[in-house]
Scaffold this motif. Sequence first.
Motif, short mmCIF file in Angstrom:
data_model
loop_
_atom_site.label_atom_id
_atom_site.label_comp_id
_atom_site.label_asym_id
_atom_site.label_seq_id
_atom_site.Cartn_x
_atom_site.Cartn_y
_atom_site.Cartn_z
N HIS A 115 45.19 -70.78 -2.69
CA HIS A 115 45.07 -70.95 -4.14
C HIS A 115 45.70 -69.75 -4.87
O HIS A 115 46.44 -69.90 -5.83
CB HIS A 115 43.59 -71.09 -4.52
N PHE A 116 45.40 -68.55 -4.37
CA PHE A 116 45.96 -67.34 -4.98
C PHE A 116 47.49 -67.36 -4.90
O PHE A 116 48.18 -67.02 -5.85
CB PHE A 116 45.43 -66.09 -4.27
N ARG A 133 49.11 -69.68 -7.30
CA ARG A 133 49.08 -69.20 -8.68
C ARG A 133 49.94 -67.96 -8.86
O ARG A 133 49.93 -67.34 -9.94
CB ARG A 133 47.65 -68.86 -9.10
N VAL A 188 40.29 -61.52 -7.87
CA VAL A 188 41.50 -61.59 -8.68
C VAL A 188 41.50 -60.38 -9.60
O VAL A 188 40.45 -60.03 -10.15
CB VAL A 188 41.48 -62.87 -9.54
N GLU A 221 42.63 -67.47 -17.55
CA GLU A 221 43.16 -67.77 -16.21
C GLU A 221 42.07 -67.53 -15.15
O GLU A 221 41.93 -68.33 -14.21
CB GLU A 221 44.40 -66.94 -15.86
N CYS A 222 41.27 -66.47 -15.32
CA CYS A 222 40.18 -66.22 -14.36
C CYS A 222 39.19 -67.39 -14.38
O CYS A 222 38.71 -67.83 -13.32
CB CYS A 222 39.45 -64.93 -14.70
N ILE A 224 40.64 -70.29 -12.57
CA ILE A 224 40.57 -70.09 -11.11
C ILE A 224 39.14 -70.35 -10.63
O ILE A 224 38.91 -71.03 -9.61
CB ILE A 224 41.03 -68.67 -10.73
#
Lengths: 220, 383
Positions: B31-32, B35, B122, B135-136, B139
């Motif tokens: 996922h990281f 992104r 993150v 965005e955090c 996520i």
Amino acid sequence: MPKTRLKIALTKGRVEQQVIPLLEQAGIDCQQLRHKQRRLIFDSKSQPYEFILAKGPDVTTFLERGAADIGIVGSDILVEHQSTQYELLDLGVGECQFVLASTQDFDPRAPRRKIIGTKYPLITKRYFDRLGQDVEIIKIEGSVELAPLTGLADAIVDITETGTTIRENQLQIYDYLQPVSTRLVVNRLALKQQATSIYQLVDRLSAVVNANAKKEVMPS
Amino acid sequence: MLSNLLPLGTRDEFGQWAATKQQLIAVIQAHFKQRGLAPIATPLLENQAVFAPYQMGNYQLYRLLDPEGQTLVLRPDMTLPIARFLSATKVPLPQKFGYVGDIFRVSRRLSGSYNQITQAGVELIGYASLKAELECLAIANQLSAELIDDDVEIELGDAQFAQQVVATLTNDPQQQAAIKTALFNKQVPQYTALIAAYQDQALYPFLQRWPRLFGQPAQVFQQLAQAPLPASVTPCLSQLKTVVAWMQTTMPAQAVSIDLSSQAPQKYYTGLTFRGFSQAGAGYLFSGGRYDQLLANFQAKSEPAVGMGLDVDLLTELALQPSSATPTAVIYFNPDQWSQAEAVLAAQPQARLSLADDRAGAMIEAQQLGATLIDLTEGTANA
């Protein structure tokens, strides 16, 4: 699975005896607790509560680990065990006081490093830290009054309700530390997960505590 | 002492737990990557000074001395080492980082807590825009849906709100700190006694309700609207309303609540904060927020930053599915059948090669695992 029941850890012994009437006044069925025999866990079929009976320090452990949602325990144990959970209500029972006590020849101002016996080393350390005194603390598990009488310690820090035990052991009180009473404590996350049911219980108990306090002020 | 004893607060990870955890970490890392977060790994050991701004609470640090007598610690946090890295290397900002690693916090002895915790996280450094918080949150929303079946509630707060309110009550920093501590720890008897000094103030009814100021956004905002709050809290409340509206539009299925009566996860937080929990979990699954003074501990110039940490161990506990990683088949073969065995293995995702030298050994292995035996030697000379 969402939680639907509140698990309440109640300190067994004197706290249990003092709190059961409050719970009943708040409309909670405590018949199983009153007739517990040797059981330690009680699941009410008619109400969304499950009670467990445990020693005070273990109540804080159950709460910290999320194994209980609510704990009912003395403030002495909460402070000594550095509870990080939410303390929502003073139940107004189990009221007593931390004291510094010793024999009549004890001089609290004597310029030397004192030896203090106690079941509560953290509370004792904080008290003497506030006074700016460095003391040697000896942890004692019970019959703390013996420590100055046998020469094990110069003085003790302990809780007392009426001072009777202290007086009967030829000790005298030299200072009063913080008061102690039984508190209702809630696991931090449980309060978020079950806020409505927890606050319903807290408000019912709070109403009982306030009504009892008024009765004490205005005896009929 | 027996040489096979583990230190207190540690554990070995194997079997189902290890398989589930590795699977979760793979999902998080994918996922990281998807992104565009740059991977970063900092050392387990750091100089103790790196963690000067870190609030240990009831935890202790693992400390050790290097050969020069300097105190080193096993990191209790992942964010401050990244701030140290940025300050030391002058890597151009803005940067987006994603990490997975272990942190170490010594909890109360014999309390049942583990001292080594795996955290994923993150760090969005150099972004002053509210888009960084969003965005955090995106996520957090996406990962919780990918990782566990339980519904997760995201709780929003603000690190400055409480200070702005208590500053209007008194100029005494000790009294301000005492009120905030009692409020944050919901030590209601003590808090009630402390606010009694302000019962003549218009804010008093709000102060009485404050420990319960958490829950559904509409209800919290309604209570706030009725309180004569200082103008200094207006920006943070406006921002909270903006974020709630964005979440309700962008992720309508996401449960969201507000808590303005709790402490920020760490004292270095400066703005919006957020945490996530499920009904089944015994702790917060993730927490994060804005910390614009983060680099101030290491250099003169501060940088805006938003970050978030996920508790991989707690996620593992919730995601644990019985027996999904247990091999369902064991493949027995002769050494000259290796290519054939590899082909069968590739076609059977939950099979494994038996390394036994004879069929009886392979049979025992299969029985221990509760798996079926695929015998490729049947009909061959060695069968």
